[in-house]
Design an enzyme around this catalytic site. Structure first.
Site, short mmCIF file in Angstrom:
data_model
loop_
_atom_site.label_atom_id
_atom_site.label_comp_id
_atom_site.label_asym_id
_atom_site.label_seq_id
_atom_site.Cartn_x
_atom_site.Cartn_y
_atom_site.Cartn_z
N GLU A 98 0.81 -1.22 0.00
CA GLU A 98 0.00 0.00 0.00
C GLU A 98 0.84 1.27 0.00
OE1 GLU A 98 -2.73 -0.48 3.25
OE2 GLU A 98 -4.14 -1.60 1.99
N GLU A 129 7.45 -21.08 8.98
CA GLU A 129 8.10 -20.21 9.96
C GLU A 129 9.32 -20.87 10.59
OE1 GLU A 129 6.22 -20.40 14.28
OE2 GLU A 129 4.73 -19.78 12.81
#
Length: 325
Positions: A98, A129
């Site tokens: 964004e 992870e």
């Protein structure tokens, strides 16, 4: 006959010892959540959520230090890298994406690295992870002078640990954003931003309060960084990319708000500025040409207020010189 014990008492005598993490503690307020009526359940979640901004407020000094590191890296021509897994990594991807349309930052200047890659954006990839090799492999994309921001709610994610370790070796700055003040990864970071959001309503579900805290922290981190880099004029998005009709109309409103000019004048200035709203703002406020405004902005490193100050000084100097003739 042996008596079967269900619930918390079943583990009362457990000798299991795990590394400390506030995000894994049980919340005493929600132990009966599975028996609450809907409205009571929602009120509990809402009450817990309201504690998050206060937790973020406590760590603002550390967040300010992180922003200063990001400004230093980006103003020096380097990059900022977000590194995370699961919810933390997905929030990082959203934030980085964004910044391009909102502040006009060039693609590739703020980059998000998500454990498990793009597949993990929309699919469960919990094992990613633990992939320390993938974290270390980011070395090919990180250079001295960059800033690596590790995001891990638990403060223990191996992927993030490996990335921060690699960043240190590469000569990059490091920031850790977690919800665990006692994170074992803290020694790997120049700055540790750790809002203590406490136990989740659903034990260990860090997409809730910890995730909300990470969204708030990243919103503040990236917005403050962009403002410090001169990517706004006042609180107006002068550097945004106007890629559709709504945003082109917003550009005209920005010019009107910033300068008081009417729509016709604003549209003409924007056209002369080649669609660059900040350039048009400086042109209109200084009453100068696009070329002169562009030069002032370049000398002011993109800061509109500084460019206007330079133009004011230039006008005064010219008037003094003219009077001396």
């Amino acid at each position: 006959m042996n008596k079967r014990v269900n619930g918390p008492a079943a583990f009362a005598g457990s000798s299991v010892r795990l590394p400390p993490s506030r995000t894994e503690d049980r919340n005493p307020l929600s132990v009966s959540i599975d028996r609450m009526p809907t409205m009571e359940l929602l009120r509990l979640i809402n009450a817990e959520d309201r504690s998050v901004p206060a937790a973020v407020a406590v760590v603002l000094p550390a967040l300010a230090a992180a922003v200063d590191l990001a400004v230093q890296a980006l103003s020096g021509g380097h990059r900022v890298h977000y590194v995370g897994a699961g919810t933390s990594g997905r929030i990082a991807v959203l934030d980085a994406a964004e910044l391009i349309p909102t502040f006009g930052i060039e693609a590739g200047r703020v980059v998000a690295h998500l454990a498990g890659g793009t597949h993990a954006l929309t699919n469960p990839s919990e094992d990613a992870e633990d992939d320390e090799d993938a974290g270390t492999a980011l070395a090919g994309q990180v250079a001295a002078g960059d800033l690596v921001v590790g995001l891990t709610a638990s403060g223990r994610t191996p992927y993030v640990r490996a990335a921060l370790t690699m960043a240190r070796r590469a000569g990059a700055g490091t920031v850790l954003i977690s919800a665990n003040p006692a994170s074992p990864l803290a020694p790997l970071a120049d700055v540790h931003v750790a809002p203590d959001t406490g136990p989740e309503v659903i034990t260990g579900s860090t997409r809730m309060k910890a995730g909300t805290a990470q969204k708030l922290v990243l919103n503040a981190f990236s917005t403050a960084t962009m403002v410090r880099l001169g990517r706004t004029y006042s609180n107006l998005m002068t550097d945004m990319q106007a890629s559709n009709d709504k945003l082109r109309s917003r550009q005209l409103r920005i010019l009107a708000e910033a300068t008081g000019a009417d729509v016709t004048t604003s549209r003409a200035a924007l056209a002369e500025a080649g669609g660059d709203a900040k350039l048009a703002v400086v042109m209109l406020l200084a009453g100068t040409s696009a070329a002169r405004a562009r030069q002032a902005l370049t000398e002011a490193h993109g800061h509109a207020h500084r460019a206007l100050s330079r133009l004011e000084v230039l006008v005064v100097d010219e008037e003094v010189a003219g009077g001396g003739e």
